[in-house]
Design an enzyme around this catalytic site. Structure first.
Site, PDB file in Angstrom:
ATOM      1  N   LYS A 204       0.837  -1.213   0.000  1.00  0.00           N
ATOM      2  CA  LYS A 204       0.000   0.000   0.000  1.00  0.00           C
ATOM      3  C   LYS A 204       0.869   1.259   0.000  1.00  0.00           C
ATOM      4  CE  LYS A 204      -3.303   2.957   0.763  1.00  0.00           C
ATOM      5  NZ  LYS A 204      -4.368   3.252  -0.173  1.00  0.00           N
ATOM      6  N   CYS A 258      -3.582  10.762   0.689  1.00  0.00           N
ATOM      7  CA  CYS A 258      -2.854   9.502   0.542  1.00  0.00           C
ATOM      8  C   CYS A 258      -1.462   9.697  -0.019  1.00  0.00           C
ATOM      9  CB  CYS A 258      -3.652   8.587  -0.369  1.00  0.00           C
ATOM     10  SG  CYS A 258      -5.358   8.458   0.163  1.00  0.00           S
TER      11      CYS A 258
END
Ligand code: SAJ
Length: 404
Positions: A204, A258
């Protein structure tokens, strides 16, 4: 609700859509959030965030009796941790929400249960939570399943991508991986890729760092081209004609929740090794500062030439084109910086995707463009592309609105 099968801790941007998706398939889901307002809103079948199609999914799940929210967890078979992982001090991830969510379910765990973390987490978090659980429930050793499974959905397209994106699923052991894969296979149509927990955690972080590094390359080129007197948009377009080159687009910096954040999760744990990842963050942050400086210089140059202060249009506040989200937005940062250095100039702040803002007085984009002497394009919203280039104005196009 009798016997929920799934407990979802965290009903935010990812947790609520995921809970609705699971409940839509006829599984009883008990959602947990520390915010009473969120709990009440969900229990009315309504939503507290903006995301297309989420309202219908939540309304249907609550009406069907498959989704219920509360501020505390209850016993179930599967526990999903989907809480935020913010920064503690400067750029160091804070896993205290993951920890407190885990602590809340420790007394409820029983043999055969499945525990999954979806929150973006530093490498080793799932193993740390395993130690935490076994420190107070040693009898569960080898008897529960634990896995890490990050989401990779794009805000605005969450309900589609939750079902259709591939997922990476990493258990603390092979049985855990298998059990978690079986769970997701009920809801996900994308491929489910098996690995271990540490690799899934790193995956991720690496996905978003990779994009950050690539954008930093484009931003660095924009600084070089500015000095060299070369149009960076033309340059990138030409370089990308090479069959194996694919350079991204420069902008006024990198924002959102993010890409501008996750690389720090790697840098803070591996500072010596993550040179490119750390430098990319610096380059992308510097780009916003550089844009603000450019505006300052354009103002002074205008004043010298015309003997009066310019009228300035600041075009765009969102963190990327065609959305209303201002979280971690470099455009908002630049607008604040420009206004803070203001000295009797007239300003027009434009953001076509929002109606009003508590700090900025907003002006329609076409009126601002017509009125301004200096136009600063910060976000390449589609509306701006309809404007025609006016060579009488000083145009600072940081995001390629007029790239042709
Ligand atoms: N940007 C550029 N140049 C480009 C592309 C983007 O300057 O060529 C800027 C945007 O303007 C924006 C920032 O980068 O400020 C991030 O935008 P984005 O569209 O790349 O990403 P997000 O934050 O909307 O969503 C990302 C996605 N991750 C990747 O593309 C690797 C999404 O799939 C993730 O699920 C999400 O982060 C997340 O939650 O991690």
């Amino acid at each position: 609700m009798e016997n929920p099968e799934v407990v979802m801790i965290g009903l935010g941007y990812i947790g609520l859509p995921t809970a609705a998706l699971i409940a839509r398939g006829g599984t009883n889901v008990h959602g947990v959030d520390i915010n009473q307002h969120v709990v009440d809103t969900v229990n009315q079948g309504k939503i507290h965030i903006v995301e297309p199609s989420l309202d219908e999914a939540v309304a249907a799940a609550v009406k069907g009796g498959f989704l219920k929210a509360a501020t505390t967890p209850v016993q179930a078979n599967t526990y999903l941790i989907v809480v935020p992982t913010p920064f503690k001090s400067k750029n160091e991830p804070d896993i205290s929400f993951v920890k407190s969510a885990t602590e809340a379910i420790i007394p409820l765990l029983k043999e055969g249960d499945l525990y999954i973390i979806e929150s973006t987490s530093p490498v080793g978090t799932t193993e740390k939570m395993q130690d935490l659980i076994f420190s107070s429930r040693p009898e569960l050793k080898g008897k529960i399943h634990m896995a890490y499974c990050p989401e990779r959905v794009l805000p605005g397209n969450v309900m589609y991508e939750l079902v259709n994106n591939d997922r990476v699923i990493g258990g603390v052991d092979e049985d855990s991986t298998e059990k978690a894969v079986a769970f997701y296979s009920n809801y996900v149509e994308g491929e489910l890729h098996k690995t271990n927990a540490r690799t899934a955690e790193m995956c991720k972080l690496v996905e978003n760092s990779s994009r950050d590094v690539q954008i930093a390359f484009a931003n660095e080129l924009s600084l070089i081209c500015d000095k060299a007197g070369i149009n960076v948009w033309e340059l990138i377009n030409l370089a990308n004609k090479h069959p194996r080159v694919n350079i991204l687009q420069p902008g006024c910096g990198v924002g959102g929740h993010c890409i501008a954040v996750d690389p720090y999760f790697i840098v803070s744990d591996y500072p010596m090794e993550s040179k490119i990842i750390g430098t990319a963050r610096e380059v992308n942050n510097y780009k916003s500062f550089w844009c603000a400086e450019k505006v300052q210089n354009a103002k002074l140059a205008f004043e010298l030439e015309h003997g009066r202060k310019p009228k300035i249009a600041i075009m765009g506040l969102a963190f990327k084109p065609n959305i209303d989200d201002l979280r971690e937005s470099p455009a908002k940062y630049i607008a604040q910086k420009i206004l803070q250095d203001a000295n009797n100039e007239d300003y027009f702040v434009v953001e076509p995707n929002i109606e009003e803002h508590k700090v900025f007085k907003l002006t329609p984009y076409d009126a601002a463009y017509d009125e301004a002497d200096v136009v600063v394009f910060l976000v390449a919203h589609d509306e701006f592309k309809k404007l025609s280039f006016d060579k009488e104005k000083k145009i600072l196009d940081f995001c390629g609105v007029f790239r042709k």
